[in-house]
Scaffold this motif. Sequence first.
Motif, short mmCIF file in Angstrom:
data_model
loop_
_atom_site.label_atom_id
_atom_site.label_comp_id
_atom_site.label_asym_id
_atom_site.label_seq_id
_atom_site.Cartn_x
_atom_site.Cartn_y
_atom_site.Cartn_z
N SER A 16 0.89 -1.30 0.09
CA SER A 16 0.05 -0.06 0.20
C SER A 16 0.90 1.42 -0.17
N VAL A 17 1.50 1.54 -1.18
CA VAL A 17 2.57 2.60 -1.22
C VAL A 17 2.07 3.93 -0.92
N GLN A 18 0.53 4.16 -1.15
CA GLN A 18 -0.03 5.78 -0.58
C GLN A 18 -0.17 5.50 0.94
N ASP A 19 -0.17 4.76 1.75
CA ASP A 19 -0.04 4.82 3.05
C ASP A 19 1.00 4.52 3.67
N LYS A 20 2.16 4.85 3.27
CA LYS A 20 3.56 4.73 3.97
C LYS A 20 4.02 6.10 4.52
N PHE A 21 4.33 5.96 5.70
CA PHE A 21 4.84 7.49 6.32
C PHE A 21 6.16 7.33 7.13
N VAL A 22 6.82 8.46 7.07
CA VAL A 22 8.10 8.46 7.86
C VAL A 22 7.99 9.59 9.03
N VAL A 23 8.20 9.32 9.95
CA VAL A 23 8.05 10.03 11.00
C VAL A 23 8.95 11.45 10.88
N ASP A 24 8.48 12.67 10.96
CA ASP A 24 9.09 13.82 10.88
C ASP A 24 9.73 14.35 11.91
N GLU A 25 11.07 13.65 12.48
CA GLU A 25 11.74 13.96 13.51
C GLU A 25 13.15 14.95 13.24
N PRO A 26 13.30 15.56 14.36
CA PRO A 26 14.33 16.73 14.27
C PRO A 26 15.77 15.95 13.73
N SER A 27 16.26 14.86 14.18
CA SER A 27 17.60 14.27 13.81
C SER A 27 17.67 13.68 12.35
#
Length: 541
Positions: free
Chosen positions: A68-79
Motif C-alpha cells: 500500500s504505497v500511498q499509506d506509507k509514512f516516515v515520522v518527521d523527527e528533528p534528527s
Amino acid sequence: MTHAPANKNAWTKHAAAALAGTGVHASRPVHSNQTAPALVAEALRRHEGRLSVDGAFMVETGVHTGRSVQDKFVVDEPSVTADIWWGKVNQPMPVDRFNALKGRVQAYLQGQELFTQDLYAGADPEHRVRVRLVTTQAWNALFARNMFIRPPEADLPAFEPDYVILHAPLFQTDPEVDGVRSSTTIALSFEQKLIVIAGSEYAGEVKKSIFAVMNWLLPPKGVMPMHCSANIGRDGDVALFFGLSGTGKTTLSSDPERKLIGDDEHGWGENGTFNFEGGCYAKVINLSQEAEPEIWAASNRFGSVLENVIGDEHGNLDLADGSLTENTRSCYPVEFIPNVNLAGRGGQPKNVFMLTCDAFGVLPPISRLTPAQAMYHFLSGYTAQVAGTEKGLGSEPKAAFSTCFAHPFLPRRPEVYGQMFADLIAKHGATCWLVNTGWSGGQFGVGKRMAIKHTRALLRGALDGSLTKMEFRKEPFFGLAIPLHVSGIPDEVLDPRQSWADKAGYDRVAKQLIGRFEENFAAYEAGVADDVKAAAIRAAA
C-alpha cells in the motif's frame, strides 16, 4: 525456540522477555521464536490458511495483495528531517500523531494472542540489524522467519532488538483519529527505531519495511543498499541483477552453475557483497517447472508460504490462475534452493545486470553499457507494466520508472545511492549490462516474450567473458552497444528492429519510449555529471 512455560510467574517473565523493547504488555499467550513446524500447526489451528498437496502453507491476504504505497509514512523527527527524501514515497507524519497511533496499536496487541520472532537483517555481522517482530498471525511469523536470517539458538537469550515491528494486520487505522489516508498505515520512526504496520495482511510490508531501514542506515557507513539479486561463480566472481518485480531477478539469479547469494536485497561495500535476507520471495504467477525447476521445487514443500496462490479442494495448485492477483508469491528459506551460498556473502561484483521487462518490445535482449550509461539506467530504473496485470491499465503497456530500481524504499534522495553506485563501479571495474526480459518482434499483444533460453545464453556469455570479446555495434535509437552475432541466437533477436515485421511501427514505438525516458530523466538531470547527461537517451534532433 522459546516455549511458553506452564507456571504463571514463569509465563509472565517469558512474555516480558519476548516483548522487551516493544512497549507491549501481554495479557494473552505469547509464542516466541517458534520453528516452522510449530508455526504451521498454530496457523492451521487458527484457520489462517491451509496446506497445499505438497505441504506448503497457502494463505489469502484479503483486499491487500501488494504493498500500500500511498499509506506509507516516515515520522518527521528533528534528527532525520533534513536527510529524508520527502514526497509521495516518504510522506511526513508528525511525532505526536505517530506516538498516538503507536499507543493505540500497542493497546490492541496486548489483548491478542501474539507471535514474536527475533531475527537478523544483514549477513555481514559488521552491518547487521537485529529485528524483533510482534504479530497477531502465526503465518506472518513464519513468513518473517523464512525471509530474514535466523540467529543461532545460543544468541536468542541475550537478543536485544535494534528495530521493532509492531504488526497488526487486522487493526484498522482511522483517518479522522490517526490523521492518515485510510484504514491501512505503515509508519516508520528512525529515532524510535520502530515500525507500525496496520490494516494489511500482505506480508511484503514486513519485508520491505526493513529494506527501507537498511537503505537509511547503510549509506553513512559506506555501504550501498541494493534492490537486486546476486549469485557467485565457481571462481568467486559475483554478479548482481537489478530489476523491478516481474523482470526476472529471482529466476535469472537461480542458476544451477552458480551459487545463489540472495534473490532481492543486498549491500555492497568494502567487504564485498552481502545478503540482507535469509529467504526468497518469488513471484510465481505462471511459474514453469521446466524453466524454473529450483523455484518450483522450493515453493512446493513444507515450510514455504504461498500468498494468494489458487488451489483446488485437495491443495493442487494452479499457478496460472491470477484471479486473486497477478502478484502471487512464494516465500521460502534460501536453503530450500539446492545451489545456495549459505554464508550470504561474496566479493566485489564483476558483472552488473540491469533487468527490464520491456513490454513495448523495442529494447535489445542485451546491451553492454559504459559507466555513464550504467549510471543513467540505474537512475532511470525502467520497466513496463503489462496491460491486465494491474487495475487501471489500459490496452497498451505502461512505462514505469523506479529510480535506483528501488524508488518506493529510498528514504534518502536518489543522488545519494546513484553516486555510491558510480563510485563503486569506478573503483572495482564491474562490467554493466542492460538486459531486456520483455517482448521481441512487437509490443505486448503482437510480439512474443523473450525466450528464457536466449536470455540465459546471453547471460552465460557475459558471465564467462566470451560476450565481451565479440563484435558490437551501436544501435541508432537508444545508443546501446549490441552484439552483432552470438552463437545459437538468431541475429534478428539481437537487433530488436529486425525482429519486427512492421519496421515503421518499431520506429514509432521506439520514439514514444524515448520521449518517456526524457521526461523521467528531467527530474534527476541537474544532479548528475556531464558524462551521464551525455549518455542520456534523447530523441534525435
